[in-house]
Design a protein around this motif. Structure first.
Motif, PDB file in Angstrom:
ATOM      1  N   SER A   1       0.833  -1.200   0.000  1.00 25.36           N
ATOM      2  CA  SER A   1       0.000   0.000   0.000  1.00 25.36           C
ATOM      3  C   SER A   1       0.869   1.251   0.000  1.00 25.36           C
ATOM      4  O   SER A   1       2.092   1.190   0.163  1.00 25.36           O
ATOM      5  N   TRP A   2       0.225   2.400  -0.148  1.00 28.59           N
ATOM      6  CA  TRP A   2       0.944   3.671  -0.072  1.00 28.59           C
ATOM      7  C   TRP A   2       1.576   3.858   1.305  1.00 28.59           C
ATOM      8  O   TRP A   2       2.549   4.589   1.442  1.00 28.59           O
ATOM      9  N   TRP A   3       1.052   3.183   2.323  1.00 23.22           N
ATOM     10  CA  TRP A   3       1.593   3.307   3.679  1.00 23.22           C
ATOM     11  C   TRP A   3       2.947   2.626   3.817  1.00 23.22           C
ATOM     12  O   TRP A   3       3.605   2.751   4.856  1.00 23.22           O
ATOM     13  N   ASP A   4       3.407   1.919   2.794  1.00 26.08           N
ATOM     14  CA  ASP A   4       4.743   1.334   2.814  1.00 26.08           C
ATOM     15  C   ASP A   4       5.800   2.370   2.450  1.00 26.08           C
ATOM     16  O   ASP A   4       6.984   2.161   2.704  1.00 26.08           O
ATOM     17  N   ASP A   5       5.395   3.472   1.833  1.00 23.73           N
ATOM     18  CA  ASP A   5       6.341   4.510   1.435  1.00 23.73           C
ATOM     19  C   ASP A   5       6.874   5.238   2.673  1.00 23.73           C
ATOM     20  O   ASP A   5       6.257   5.243   3.743  1.00 23.73           O
ATOM     21  N   GLY A   6       8.011   5.867   2.524  1.00 19.41           N
ATOM     22  CA  GLY A   6       8.606   6.617   3.622  1.00 19.41           C
ATOM     23  C   GLY A   6       9.714   7.511   3.101  1.00 19.41           C
ATOM     24  O   GLY A   6       9.920   7.642   1.889  1.00 19.41           O
ATOM     25  N   LEU A   7      10.438   8.134   4.028  1.00 16.17           N
ATOM     26  CA  LEU A   7      11.589   8.928   3.649  1.00 16.17           C
ATOM     27  C   LEU A   7      12.739   8.004   3.264  1.00 16.17           C
ATOM     28  O   LEU A   7      12.681   6.796   3.491  1.00 16.17           O
ATOM     29  N   SER A   8      13.824   8.560   2.733  1.00 12.29           N
ATOM     30  CA  SER A   8      14.867   7.713   2.148  1.00 12.29           C
ATOM     31  C   SER A   8      15.771   7.069   3.182  1.00 12.29           C
ATOM     32  O   SER A   8      16.410   6.064   2.903  1.00 12.29           O
ATOM     33  N   GLY A   9      15.856   7.632   4.386  1.00 17.99           N
ATOM     34  CA  GLY A   9      16.701   7.066   5.428  1.00 17.99           C
ATOM     35  C   GLY A   9      15.995   5.953   6.178  1.00 17.99           C
ATOM     36  O   GLY A   9      14.967   5.432   5.752  1.00 17.99           O
ATOM     37  N   GLU A  10      16.535   5.586   7.342  1.00 17.11           N
ATOM     38  CA  GLU A  10      15.988   4.495   8.131  1.00 17.11           C
ATOM     39  C   GLU A  10      15.430   4.957   9.474  1.00 17.11           C
ATOM     40  O   GLU A  10      14.952   4.147  10.256  1.00 17.11           O
ATOM     41  N   THR A  11      15.468   6.251   9.760  1.00 18.24           N
ATOM     42  CA  THR A  11      15.033   6.745  11.062  1.00 18.24           C
ATOM     43  C   THR A  11      13.518   6.864  11.144  1.00 18.24           C
ATOM     44  O   THR A  11      12.926   6.577  12.193  1.00 18.24           O
ATOM     45  N   ASP A  12      12.872   7.284  10.075  1.00 18.30           N
ATOM     46  CA  ASP A  12      11.430   7.543  10.123  1.00 18.30           C
ATOM     47  C   ASP A  12      10.640   6.266  10.387  1.00 18.30           C
ATOM     48  O   ASP A  12      10.944   5.200   9.859  1.00 18.30           O
ATOM     49  N   ASP A  13       9.618   6.396  11.209  1.00 23.91           N
ATOM     50  CA  ASP A  13       8.723   5.301  11.580  1.00 23.91           C
ATOM     51  C   ASP A  13       7.296   5.826  11.418  1.00 23.91           C
ATOM     52  O   ASP A  13       6.619   6.163  12.380  1.00 23.91           O
ATOM     53  N   ILE A  14       6.861   5.893  10.154  1.00 23.44           N
ATOM     54  CA  ILE A  14       5.613   6.580   9.846  1.00 23.44           C
ATOM     55  C   ILE A  14       4.694   5.714   8.976  1.00 23.44           C
ATOM     56  O   ILE A  14       3.779   6.222   8.327  1.00 23.44           O
ATOM     57  N   GLY A  15       4.939   4.399   8.972  1.00 22.23           N
ATOM     58  CA  GLY A  15       4.139   3.509   8.144  1.00 22.23           C
ATOM     59  C   GLY A  15       3.384   2.493   8.967  1.00 22.23           C
ATOM     60  O   GLY A  15       3.470   2.446  10.203  1.00 22.23           O
ATOM     61  N   SER A  16       2.629   1.652   8.288  1.00 24.50           N
ATOM     62  CA  SER A  16       1.857   0.601   8.934  1.00 24.50           C
ATOM     63  C   SER A  16       2.778  -0.513   9.412  1.00 24.50           C
ATOM     64  O   SER A  16       3.864  -0.731   8.874  1.00 24.50           O
ATOM     65  N   VAL A  17       2.320  -1.241  10.441  1.00 28.43           N
ATOM     66  CA  VAL A  17       3.048  -2.420  10.886  1.00 28.43           C
ATOM     67  C   VAL A  17       3.084  -3.458   9.774  1.00 28.43           C
ATOM     68  O   VAL A  17       4.105  -4.093   9.521  1.00 28.43           O
ATOM     69  N   VAL A  18       1.960  -3.648   9.095  1.00 25.31           N
ATOM     70  CA  VAL A  18       1.862  -4.536   7.928  1.00 25.31           C
ATOM     71  C   VAL A  18       1.378  -3.700   6.755  1.00 25.31           C
ATOM     72  O   VAL A  18       0.325  -3.071   6.829  1.00 25.31           O
ATOM     73  N   THR A  19       2.145  -3.682   5.663  1.00 28.66           N
ATOM     74  CA  THR A  19       1.794  -2.847   4.511  1.00 28.66           C
ATOM     75  C   THR A  19       1.466  -3.654   3.266  1.00 28.66           C
ATOM     76  O   THR A  19       1.159  -3.089   2.218  1.00 28.66           O
ATOM     77  N   LEU A  20       1.537  -4.984   3.357  1.00 31.89           N
ATOM     78  CA  LEU A  20       1.258  -5.863   2.217  1.00 31.89           C
ATOM     79  C   LEU A  20      -0.141  -6.452   2.391  1.00 31.89           C
ATOM     80  O   LEU A  20      -0.402  -7.164   3.360  1.00 31.89           O
ATOM     81  N   HIS A  21      -1.058  -6.132   1.460  1.00 30.59           N
ATOM     82  CA  HIS A  21      -2.449  -6.553   1.595  1.00 30.59           C
ATOM     83  C   HIS A  21      -2.973  -7.133   0.284  1.00 30.59           C
ATOM     84  O   HIS A  21      -2.486  -6.795  -0.808  1.00 30.59           O
ATOM     85  N   ASN A  22      -3.999  -7.964   0.393  1.00 32.95           N
ATOM     86  CA  ASN A  22      -4.846  -8.264  -0.756  1.00 32.95           C
ATOM     87  C   ASN A  22      -5.759  -7.061  -0.948  1.00 32.95           C
ATOM     88  O   ASN A  22      -6.539  -6.716  -0.051  1.00 32.95           O
ATOM     89  N   SER A  23      -5.655  -6.423  -2.100  1.00 36.90           N
ATOM     90  CA  SER A  23      -6.349  -5.153  -2.305  1.00 36.90           C
ATOM     91  C   SER A  23      -6.876  -5.037  -3.727  1.00 36.90           C
ATOM     92  O   SER A  23      -6.419  -5.734  -4.639  1.00 36.90           O
ATOM     93  N   ILE A  24      -7.815  -4.117  -3.873  1.00 38.50           N
ATOM     94  CA  ILE A  24      -8.275  -3.647  -5.185  1.00 38.50           C
ATOM     95  C   ILE A  24      -8.075  -2.137  -5.192  1.00 38.50           C
ATOM     96  O   ILE A  24      -8.498  -1.450  -4.248  1.00 38.50           O
ATOM     97  N   ARG A  25      -7.444  -1.625  -6.239  1.00 35.94           N
ATOM     98  CA  ARG A  25      -7.077  -0.212  -6.249  1.00 35.94           C
ATOM     99  C   ARG A  25      -7.267   0.382  -7.631  1.00 35.94           C
ATOM    100  O   ARG A  25      -7.068  -0.291  -8.641  1.00 35.94           O
ATOM    101  N   TYR A  26      -7.633   1.653  -7.638  1.00 37.19           N
ATOM    102  CA  TYR A  26      -7.588   2.414  -8.877  1.00 37.19           C
ATOM    103  C   TYR A  26      -6.690   3.616  -8.649  1.00 37.19           C
ATOM    104  O   TYR A  26      -6.836   4.341  -7.652  1.00 37.19           O
TER     105      TYR A  26
END
Length: 353
Positions: free
Chosen positions: A136-161
Motif C-alpha cells: 500500500s501507499w503506507w509502505d512509502d517513507g523517507l529515504s533514510g531508516e530513522t522515520d517510523d511513519i508507516g503501517s506495521v503490515v503494509t502488504l495486503h490483498n487489495s483492489i485499487r484504482y
C-alpha cells in the motif's frame, strides 16, 4: 606387374563408384531458430517471450545483512540473515492500455535450517486498476531508516484504482487488513501476534502525490472499519544545497492497521549527496503518545490516552561499491518516556540485477 595392375584397378574402381552407388543421403535442413527479441516498448530489460507478443522482465537482488540490537538474535545481540528476491514483470498491449502482471518471490534464511520462501507480491494491473497482493501507499517513507511513519503490515490483498500523469497521481484502494492491528489483539513474549477472534479487518485508503521541479509530495490516508479509527500522513522532499530535505507528519485517531505506533509523530531527515557514490542521511523523529510497534504490545489498547512521548535519532550511510552493488549501514537510538532506551542498527551488502 601384379602390383601395378592392382593399383590401376583400385583407381578405376574409385572413379566408377559414384555411377553404381545408391542415391546420396541428403541431411535435413535445421529448423530455424527463434532468437529472443528485445522489447523496448516498456523500457530496458524486457524481451519477448518466444512465440508471443508478451514482454517479460526478470530482476531481483541478493542481500546479506547483520542486525544489531538488544535481543536481536534471541540470546545474543546480533543476527546475520540472507535474502534472495526475484521479480517477474509481464506486459502486453491491449485496447485498454498495457496489461501488466507481476510476481515477486522472496526467500529468507536466518541460518541453514531456519528458512522461508514467501510470495512477496502478485498482482495484475490494467488501465489504472490493480488487484492482488501488493504494498500500500503506507509502505512509502523517507529515504533514510530513522522515520517510523508507516503501517506495521503494509502488504495486503487489495483492489485499487490509481490515476497517473507524468508528475501527479491520485488513487483509492480497498484493503483486506486480515493481519493488521486490531484493538484487543495480544502478543506473546517474542512479539508474535496471538490471533484475536475479532472481525476480519477491512479498510479504505487513498494516496495523492506528485512532483513539481525539485519538490515532491505525498498525502496518504486510511480508515480501518473494524477498529473504527483511521490515520493520515503527509510527506514532502525538496532539493536543498548538497542534499535533499525530507519532512513528514502523521496522525492517528486510535490504534489501527494503518498507523498504530503513536497518536502523532513528526520526522525529518537530510540526505547529503557527499559524492557520486556516497550518501549520508541523518534523521530525527518525535512521537506524541507513543505505544510502540506491534512487537512492543502486550495488548493493543483502544486509544493512546495515558501514554508518554518518545524521540528517535539515527544515521544511515549508503555507498555504491560498483554498479548494482552497494553497502548500507544504519544506527538508530530510541528513547521512550515510558520505557527503556535502545540502540539498534544493521550492516547490509546487496547486489541487484
Amino acid at each position: 606387374m601384379n602390383i601395378r595392375m592392382m593399383l590401376l584397378g583400385s583407381a578405376a574402381a574409385l572413379i566408377a563408384a559414384p555411377a553404381f552407388a545408391a542415391d546420396a543421403i541428403v541431411a535435413a535442413e535445421p529448423e530455424p531458430v527463434e532468437y529472443v527479441r528485445v522489447c523496448d516498448a516498456y523500457g530496458t530489460g524486457y524481451f519477448y517471450i518466444p512465440g508471443t507478443e508478451t514482454c517479460l522482465k526478470i530482476e531481483g537482488y541478493i542481500r546479506f545483512q547483520v542486525d544489531v540490537g538488544p535481543g536481536t538474535g534471541g540470546d545474543s545481540d546480533w543476527d546475520a540473515k540472507t535474502r534472495g528476491q526475484v521479480q517477474f514483470t509481464a506486459k502486453s498491449d491491449t485496447e485498454y492500455g498495457p496489461l501488466t502482471g507481476v510476481i515477486v518471490l522472496q526467500a529468507n534464511a536466518d541460518n541453514a535450517t531456519d528458512q522461508e520462501t514467501i510470495l512477496d507480491s502478485a498482482y495484475l494491473d490494467v488501465a489504472g486498476f490493480r488487484a492482488g497482493l501488493f504494498y500500500s501507499w503506507w509502505d512509502d517513507g523517507l529515504s533514510g531508516e530513522t522515520d517510523d511513519i508507516g503501517s506495521v503490515v503494509t502488504l495486503h490483498n487489495s483492489i485499487r484504482y490509481q490515476y497517473e500523469t507524468g508528475s501527479f497521481y491520485a488513487g483509492l484502494s480497498v484493503d483486506e487488513l486480515e493481519d493488521g492491528v486490531y484493538q484487543g489483539d495480544t502478543f506473546d513474549a517474542d512479539g508474535d501476534l496471538i490471533p484475536d477472534d475479532g472481525p476480519n479487518n477491512v479498510g479504505v485508503a487513498f494516496g495523492i502525490g506528485g512532483t513539481a521541479g525539485a519538490f515532491s509530495y505525498q498525502i496518504t490516508g486510511g480508515w480501518d472499519f473494524d477498529n473504527e479509527d483511521g490515520a493520515i500522513r503527509a510527506m514532502g522532499t525538496a532539493e536543498l544545497g548538497p542534499g535533499t530535505l525530507g519532512l513528514a507528519v502523521v496522525y492517528s485517531s486510535g490504534p489501527n492497521s494503518y498507523y498504530s505506533t503513536a497518536e502523532w509523530a513528526v520526522a525529518a531527515e537530510y540526505a547529503i549527496k557527499a559524492t557520486d557514490k556516497l550518501k549520508i542521511t541523518p534523521g530525527v523523529q518525535y512521537y506524541g503518545n507513543y505505544i510502540g510497534g506491534a512487537s512492543a504490545f502486550d495488548t493493543v489498547p483502544n486509544d493512546f490516552e495515558g501514554t508518554g512521548d518518545a524521540w528517535k535519532a539515527g544515521l544511515t550511510v549508503d555507498y555504491q561499491i560498483v554498479d548494482n552493488f552497494y553497502a548500507k549501514a544504519s544506527v538508530q537510538y530510541l528513547d521512550p518516556e515510558d520505557g527503556d532506551d535502545s540502540t539498534t542498527g544493521y550492516f547490509r551488502l546487496q547486489r541487484s540485477f
